[in-house]
Design a protein around this motif. Structure first.
Motif, mmCIF file in Angstrom:
data_model
loop_
_atom_site.group_PDB
_atom_site.id
_atom_site.type_symbol
_atom_site.label_atom_id
_atom_site.label_comp_id
_atom_site.label_asym_id
_atom_site.label_seq_id
_atom_site.Cartn_x
_atom_site.Cartn_y
_atom_site.Cartn_z
ATOM 1 N N THR A 109 -6.807 4.836 7.307
ATOM 2 C CA THR A 109 -5.773 4.037 6.655
ATOM 3 C C THR A 109 -5.531 2.734 7.407
ATOM 4 O O THR A 109 -5.468 1.652 6.816
ATOM 5 C CB THR A 109 -4.465 4.839 6.566
ATOM 6 O OG1 THR A 109 -4.697 6.036 5.826
ATOM 7 C CG2 THR A 109 -3.375 4.037 5.885
ATOM 8 N N SER A 168 3.610 -1.791 3.953
ATOM 9 C CA SER A 168 3.883 -0.461 3.409
ATOM 10 C C SER A 168 5.238 0.003 3.913
ATOM 11 O O SER A 168 5.544 -0.108 5.107
ATOM 12 C CB SER A 168 2.803 0.542 3.819
ATOM 13 O OG SER A 168 3.053 1.791 3.192
ATOM 14 N N ALA A 189 -5.037 4.841 -0.198
ATOM 15 C CA ALA A 189 -4.809 3.979 0.967
ATOM 16 C C ALA A 189 -5.975 4.012 1.945
ATOM 17 O O ALA A 189 -6.146 3.075 2.734
ATOM 18 C CB ALA A 189 -3.525 4.403 1.679
ATOM 19 N N VAL A 244 0.848 -1.195 0.000
ATOM 20 C CA VAL A 244 0.000 0.000 0.000
ATOM 21 C C VAL A 244 0.880 1.241 0.000
ATOM 22 O O VAL A 244 1.848 1.320 0.754
ATOM 23 C CB VAL A 244 -0.931 0.006 1.223
ATOM 24 C CG1 VAL A 244 -1.901 1.194 1.145
ATOM 25 C CG2 VAL A 244 -1.710 -1.296 1.312
ATOM 26 N N VAL A 293 2.224 4.517 3.701
ATOM 27 C CA VAL A 293 0.921 4.870 4.269
ATOM 28 C C VAL A 293 1.030 5.973 5.319
ATOM 29 O O VAL A 293 0.034 6.638 5.615
ATOM 30 C CB VAL A 293 0.204 3.653 4.885
ATOM 31 C CG1 VAL A 293 -0.166 2.649 3.828
ATOM 32 C CG2 VAL A 293 1.023 3.023 5.980
#
Length: 279
Positions: free
Chosen positions: A134, A121, A106, A57, A125
């Motif tokens: 998130t 991530s 995200a 992400v 993020v």
């Protein structure tokens, strides 16, 4: 209804600015030149291997997604900025691996619940403005028993302090937007993920950066390649005094963090967090 429409429009405008900011400069080159070790570190810490379905992400140009694919996983890499995804596609081709690249927010991931074995991530993020939304999405798309893995810059480390230096020169963030370096605080991450994870292990580690001979070289590199720094400089471009002050403060920051030997090497602190999805 009117308030909801207004909030949605404000969020779209904010995400549009974020998308444009990360397209400034050359973050893909910066990531490959300065922090390639971070992506590999996260992949190793998550235990990613063949047969796993992995979501990266806010993947940028694939600093972690490509190493995950090289480890044999089936990888989907998402990011808000199409220009970074395109650079990632090119890098993946050069590395001889195939993975899926998708533009995505995200805070609103376009995947069903429990779709991935690992959700990760790497310094990504943390820059989404609404942290609770998130975190909820990271948990939602990870299967029970799956792995959540994050690397984030700490508030006290070099990059966290760089954002603190730039803050007085940047526009006031919109209501509800939260500072990225909070994701590098252990207590904050534990609160964000809450009961959604178990066996959450966190440790602070250092990335050795030896790319800059002088503090000014660091400053000039970031001022021309790093989207957030470029945006801040553009905001004060009409004020020579403030521009000079920002120049001075960024160089002083690098000077303070530089190796006492004068080599120009710096240690950048990050938080590695890996946990198991409950449920």
């Amino acid at each position: 209804m009117t308030e909801a429409i207004g909030a949605a429009e404000a969020d779209r405008a904010l995400k549009s600015r974020h998308r444009a900011m990360w397209a400034l400069g050359d973050y893909a080159a910066l990531a490959s030149e300065l922090i390639p070790a971070l992506g590999r570190r996260l992949v190793d810490a998550c235990g990613i291997g063949a047969g796993q379905r992995v979501l990266d992400v806010a993947a940028g140009a694939g600093n972690a997604a490509i190493p995950a694919a090289l480890a044999g996983a089936e990888v989907v890499a998402t990011d808000l900025t199409p220009a970074l995804l395109e650079r990632g596609r090119q890098a993946a081709e050069e590395s001889g691996v195939r993975l899926e690249w998708r533009e995505a927010d995200a805070e609103q991931l376009p995947f069903p619940d429990a779709a991935f074995d690992t959700v990760m991530s790497c310094v990504g993020v943390m820059f989404a403005p609404h942290h609770e939304a998130t975190a909820a999405e990271l948990l939602r798309v990870c299967r029970p028993g799956g792995t959540i893995g994050l690397i984030n810059w700490t508030p006290q480390g070099f990059i966290g302090r760089m954002f603190a230096v730039m803050k007085p020169y940047a526009p006031t963030p919109p209501p509800g937007a939260q500072p990225p370096p909070l994701w590098g605080d252990e207590a904050y991450v534990r609160e964000l993920l809450g009961e959604g994870v178990s066996e959450l292990g966190m440790r602070r580690e250092m990335l050795r950066v030896e790319s800059f001979a002088t503090p000014e070289a660091f400053r000039d590199y970031f001022a021309t390649r790093y989207g957030p720094a470029i945006a801040v400089y553009r905001g004060v471009a009409d004020d020579p005094g403030r521009t000079a002050a920002l120049d001075r403060e960024l160089a002083d920051l690098a000077r303070h963090h530089g190796d006492p030997s004068g080599s120009g090497a710096m240690d950048w602190e990050y938080l590695l967090a890996v946990g198991r999805r409950t449920g």
